[in-house]
Design a protein around this motif. Structure first.
Motif, short mmCIF file in Angstrom:
data_model
loop_
_atom_site.label_atom_id
_atom_site.label_comp_id
_atom_site.label_asym_id
_atom_site.label_seq_id
_atom_site.Cartn_x
_atom_site.Cartn_y
_atom_site.Cartn_z
N PRO A 105 0.84 -1.21 0.00
CA PRO A 105 0.00 0.00 0.00
C PRO A 105 0.87 1.25 0.00
O PRO A 105 2.05 1.20 0.33
N SER A 106 0.30 2.38 -0.38
CA SER A 106 1.08 3.61 -0.41
C SER A 106 1.36 4.12 1.00
O SER A 106 2.31 4.87 1.21
N ASN A 107 0.57 3.72 1.97
CA ASN A 107 0.88 3.97 3.38
C ASN A 107 0.39 2.78 4.18
O ASN A 107 -0.39 1.97 3.70
N ALA A 108 0.82 2.68 5.41
CA ALA A 108 0.53 1.49 6.21
C ALA A 108 -0.94 1.38 6.60
O ALA A 108 -1.39 0.30 6.97
N VAL A 113 4.14 -3.50 7.08
CA VAL A 113 5.39 -3.25 7.81
C VAL A 113 6.49 -2.83 6.84
O VAL A 113 7.29 -1.93 7.14
N ALA A 114 6.54 -3.45 5.68
CA ALA A 114 7.55 -3.08 4.68
C ALA A 114 7.37 -1.64 4.23
O ALA A 114 8.36 -0.91 4.04
N ARG A 116 9.48 3.90 4.41
CA ARG A 116 9.32 5.33 4.69
C ARG A 116 10.25 5.80 5.81
O ARG A 116 10.65 6.95 5.87
N MET A 117 10.58 4.91 6.76
CA MET A 117 11.41 5.30 7.89
C MET A 117 12.90 5.39 7.56
O MET A 117 13.63 6.10 8.24
#
Length: 106
Positions: free
Chosen positions: A16-19, A36-37, A42-43
């Protein structure tokens, strides 16, 4: 025919584009690994920026302290050292003595 091994980029294309993105109607739900990936992806840039800024601040503060100590040593060059008194047996504090003051007798 050659087999193409999936890469990190291929895996992220399925994430997904965000979690917290919701699944569109008719699509299979995202797995925990995919969510999680995406968080880890992003992190990583945030970690790099934070680490490099902390390392730069540490380096600059160390350099400024070294320069300050060198300047103080240069200014003190040729002057007699200031007498100090160690207070207590376990204390690391040093108190300067005034000139002509006899040491305490205890």
């Amino acid at each position: 025919a050659t087999l193409k091994h999936p890469t990190w980029t291929d895996f992220l294309a399925t994430c997904p584009s965000n979690a917290f993105q919701k699944v569109r109607a008719g699509d299979p739900p995202f797995t925990v690994a995919q969510r999680v990936a995406r968080l880890a992806d992003r992190m990583l840039p945030l970690f790099c920026v934070g680490f490099s800024s902390c390392a730069a601040a540490y380096l600059l503060s160390t350099i400024s302290l070294l320069v300050r100590m060198a300047v103080e040593k240069w200014r003190q060059h040729g002057k007699p050292p200031q007498p100090t008194l160690i207070v207590g047996t376990s204390s690391k504090r040093l108190l300067p003595l005034a000139r002509g003051t006899p040491p305490p007798s205890w």
